[in-house]
Design a protein around this motif. Structure first.
Motif, short mmCIF file in Angstrom:
data_model
loop_
_atom_site.label_atom_id
_atom_site.label_comp_id
_atom_site.label_asym_id
_atom_site.label_seq_id
_atom_site.Cartn_x
_atom_site.Cartn_y
_atom_site.Cartn_z
N ASP A 35 19.93 57.68 -32.37
CA ASP A 35 19.16 56.85 -33.39
C ASP A 35 18.57 57.94 -34.46
O ASP A 35 17.89 58.87 -34.13
CB ASP A 35 17.85 56.26 -32.56
N PRO A 36 18.86 57.51 -35.61
CA PRO A 36 18.08 58.27 -36.84
C PRO A 36 16.71 57.72 -36.96
O PRO A 36 16.25 58.66 -38.19
CB PRO A 36 19.24 58.01 -37.90
N GLY A 37 16.30 57.00 -36.43
CA GLY A 37 15.01 56.64 -36.95
C GLY A 37 14.81 56.20 -38.45
O GLY A 37 15.86 55.43 -38.80
N THR A 38 13.70 56.46 -39.04
CA THR A 38 13.59 56.30 -40.64
C THR A 38 13.90 57.51 -41.12
O THR A 38 12.65 58.31 -41.26
CB THR A 38 12.46 55.41 -40.77
N PRO A 39 14.67 58.03 -41.93
CA PRO A 39 14.81 58.97 -42.67
C PRO A 39 14.32 59.14 -43.90
O PRO A 39 13.98 58.03 -44.42
CB PRO A 39 16.36 59.03 -42.90
N ASN A 40 13.67 60.36 -44.30
CA ASN A 40 13.15 60.43 -45.47
C ASN A 40 14.17 60.91 -46.39
O ASN A 40 14.80 61.88 -46.36
CB ASN A 40 11.96 61.55 -45.42
N LEU A 41 14.25 59.97 -47.35
CA LEU A 41 15.55 60.21 -48.48
C LEU A 41 15.09 60.44 -49.95
O LEU A 41 13.89 59.70 -50.35
CB LEU A 41 16.50 59.32 -48.48
N TRP A 65 15.80 64.13 -44.79
CA TRP A 65 15.27 64.61 -43.42
C TRP A 65 15.20 63.65 -42.68
O TRP A 65 14.62 62.73 -42.41
CB TRP A 65 13.59 65.17 -43.87
N VAL A 66 15.84 64.10 -41.27
CA VAL A 66 16.20 63.24 -40.14
C VAL A 66 15.62 63.65 -38.87
O VAL A 66 16.16 64.91 -38.57
CB VAL A 66 17.80 62.60 -40.30
N THR A 67 15.10 62.74 -38.10
CA THR A 67 14.87 63.08 -36.70
C THR A 67 15.81 62.36 -35.94
O THR A 67 15.63 60.92 -36.02
CB THR A 67 13.52 63.06 -36.21
N PHE A 68 16.92 62.81 -35.48
CA PHE A 68 17.91 62.27 -34.41
C PHE A 68 17.34 62.20 -33.08
O PHE A 68 17.12 63.36 -32.60
CB PHE A 68 19.19 62.67 -34.61
N THR A 69 17.38 61.10 -32.52
CA THR A 69 17.12 60.88 -31.13
C THR A 69 18.40 60.80 -30.35
O THR A 69 19.03 59.37 -30.56
CB THR A 69 16.02 59.95 -30.97
N GLY A 70 18.87 61.56 -29.58
CA GLY A 70 20.17 61.41 -28.78
C GLY A 70 19.80 61.04 -27.50
O GLY A 70 18.89 61.65 -26.97
#
Length: 134
Positions: free
Chosen positions: A69-75, A96-101
């Motif tokens: 899940d990439p959540g809500t990336p800051n682009l 900038w992405v926080t991936f939750t695996g």
């Protein structure tokens, strides 16, 4: 010189599409976001990998994962005027992405990732990605 930084528009949408496709494992859609000659560097690779080869590697890595899940990336997309022919028309995308695996065994991991993209004519020409590989 004129430059701009935007948080919406076609290049931002292209990055969202690529990141979402990576998250869902939609490899055809991910591939469609990149030019046929796209290159990829991850964590300081000294030699670029063809994006098609990177996607094959992603497929293998994902075999042990239930979801990403990439959540809500800051682009953002930055445009900078240049006289250098090699860079004319390129826009620079940053994510900038926080991936939750989540692994198939239920283990959850979070990976903070920064990606830089060269974008031209609706395609990503190359990516440079930095993340904690733990």
């Amino acid at each position: 010189q004129t430059s701009s930084c935007v948080k919406e528009g076609p290049e931002v949408d292209l990055m969202k599409k690529a990141i979402t496709a990576y998250g869902t494992g939609d490899w055809a859609t991910l591939s469609s976001c990149f030019s046929d000659t796209a290159k990829s560097w991850h964590n300081g690779d000294t030699v670029a990998m063809k994006m098609s080869d990177r996607i094959e590697m992603f497929k293998q890595q994902r075999a042990s994962l239930e979801s990403v899940d990439p959540g809500t990336p800051n682009l953002e997309v930055v445009t900078v005027e240049t006289t250098d022919e090699q860079y004319k028309g390129i826009k620079w995308g940053h994510a900038w992405v926080t991936f939750t695996g989540k692994s198939k065994t239920g283990e959850v991991s979070k990976t903070l990732t920064f990606a830089s993209f060269a974008i031209k004519d609706g395609k990503i020409l190359w990516e440079q990605v930095i993340y904690d590989a733990k």
